[in-house]
Design a protein around this motif. Structure first.
Motif, PDB file in Angstrom:
ATOM      1  N   ASP A   1       0.860  -1.173   0.000  1.00  0.00           N
ATOM      2  CA  ASP A   1       0.000   0.000   0.000  1.00  0.00           C
ATOM      3  C   ASP A   1       0.899   1.225   0.000  1.00  0.00           C
ATOM      4  O   ASP A   1       1.648   1.456   0.948  1.00  0.00           O
ATOM      5  N   THR A   2       0.836   2.032  -1.052  1.00  0.00           N
ATOM      6  CA  THR A   2       1.726   3.186  -1.162  1.00  0.00           C
ATOM      7  C   THR A   2       1.471   4.220  -0.069  1.00  0.00           C
ATOM      8  O   THR A   2       2.357   4.996   0.267  1.00  0.00           O
ATOM      9  N   ALA A   3       0.273   4.209   0.513  1.00  0.00           N
ATOM     10  CA  ALA A   3      -0.035   5.148   1.594  1.00  0.00           C
ATOM     11  C   ALA A   3       0.775   4.842   2.853  1.00  0.00           C
ATOM     12  O   ALA A   3       0.929   5.703   3.716  1.00  0.00           O
TER      13      ALA A   3
ATOM     14  N   THR B   1       5.816   8.110  -1.012  1.00  0.00           N
ATOM     15  CA  THR B   1       4.405   7.857  -0.727  1.00  0.00           C
ATOM     16  C   THR B   1       3.632   7.942  -2.021  1.00  0.00           C
ATOM     17  O   THR B   1       4.152   8.362  -3.046  1.00  0.00           O
ATOM     18  N   GLY B   2       2.389   7.558  -1.962  1.00  0.00           N
ATOM     19  CA  GLY B   2       1.564   7.605  -3.151  1.00  0.00           C
ATOM     20  C   GLY B   2       0.139   7.226  -2.830  1.00  0.00           C
ATOM     21  O   GLY B   2      -0.273   7.222  -1.671  1.00  0.00           O
ATOM     22  N   THR B   3      -0.596   6.892  -3.870  1.00  0.00           N
ATOM     23  CA  THR B   3      -1.979   6.473  -3.726  1.00  0.00           C
ATOM     24  C   THR B   3      -2.160   5.180  -4.501  1.00  0.00           C
ATOM     25  O   THR B   3      -1.810   5.118  -5.671  1.00  0.00           O
ATOM     26  N   GLY B   4      -2.677   4.172  -3.844  1.00  0.00           N
ATOM     27  CA  GLY B   4      -2.969   2.913  -4.511  1.00  0.00           C
ATOM     28  C   GLY B   4      -2.176   1.746  -3.954  1.00  0.00           C
ATOM     29  O   GLY B   4      -1.237   1.923  -3.176  1.00  0.00           O
TER      30      GLY B   4
END
Length: 142
Positions: free
Chosen positions: A43-45, A129-132
Motif C-alpha cells: 500500500d503506497t499510503a 508515498t503515493g496512492t494505490g
C-alpha cells in the motif's frame, strides 16, 4: 529441474525416444528448484519503511520484479541482487524511463531503494508515498 512446479502436470509424448510422461515432473522436489515465484502487495499510503517477504525457502542470489498499480498505466520492471538494483518504469503514463538503482519505481513517487536477501526471502526498503496498492510479482533465483 529449473522451475518449482506446484500441482500436477500431465505430459504426453516422447522426447528423443523417451516417454516423458514417466519423468515425474509434477513430483519435482522443491529443494531441487532454482527459482521461486511470489506475489505480494504494498500500500503506497504506508510510506517509507521495510517489508519482509518470506516463504522463498532459500536465500536468493537475485530477484526480478514486475510491479503495477491496478487500473493505471504505471508499471515497473526491475532487478536486485542485494548489492545492485535497477529498473525501467512508466513514471508518467506510457512513457518508459530508467528507474535508476531502484528495483521498483512506481510513477516516480514510490521506490524500492534496497533489497536485502535473507535465509527465507528478502526485505525491501521503501521510500516515498503515493496512492494505490502496488501488485508485485517476484521471481527469486537460488
Amino acid at each position: 529441474k529449473d522451475v518449482y512446479v506446484s500441482g500436477n502436470i500431465t505430459v504426453v509424448g516422447t522426447v528423443d525416444g523417451k516417454d516423458v510422461s514417466t519423468l515425474g515432473i509434477g513430483d519435482m522436489s522443491y529443494a531441487d528448484s532454482r527459482f521461486k515465484y511470489l506475489s505480494f502487495t504494498r500500500d503506497t499510503a504506508t510510506g517509507a519503511g521495510t517489508q519482509g517477504v518470506t516463504g522463498v525457502g532459500f536465500s536468493p542470489k537475485s530477484v526480478m520484479f514486475l510491479a503495477s498499480i491496478n487500473s493505471t498505466n504505471f508499471v515497473s520492471v526491475g532487478y536486485d541482487d542485494g548489492t545492485t538494483g535497477g529498473s525501467v518504469a512508466t513514471e508518467v503514463p506510457n512513457v518508459w524511463t530508467v528507474g535508476g538503482t531502484n528495483a521498483i519505481n512506481i510513477y516516480g513517487k514510490h521506490y524500492a531503494t534496497d533489497v536485502a536477501m535473507n535465509a527465507d526471502g528478502f526485505t525491501i526498503t521503501w521510500a516515498g508515498t503515493g496512492t494505490g496498492i502496488i501488485d508485485i510479482m517476484a521471481l527469486a533465483k537460488r
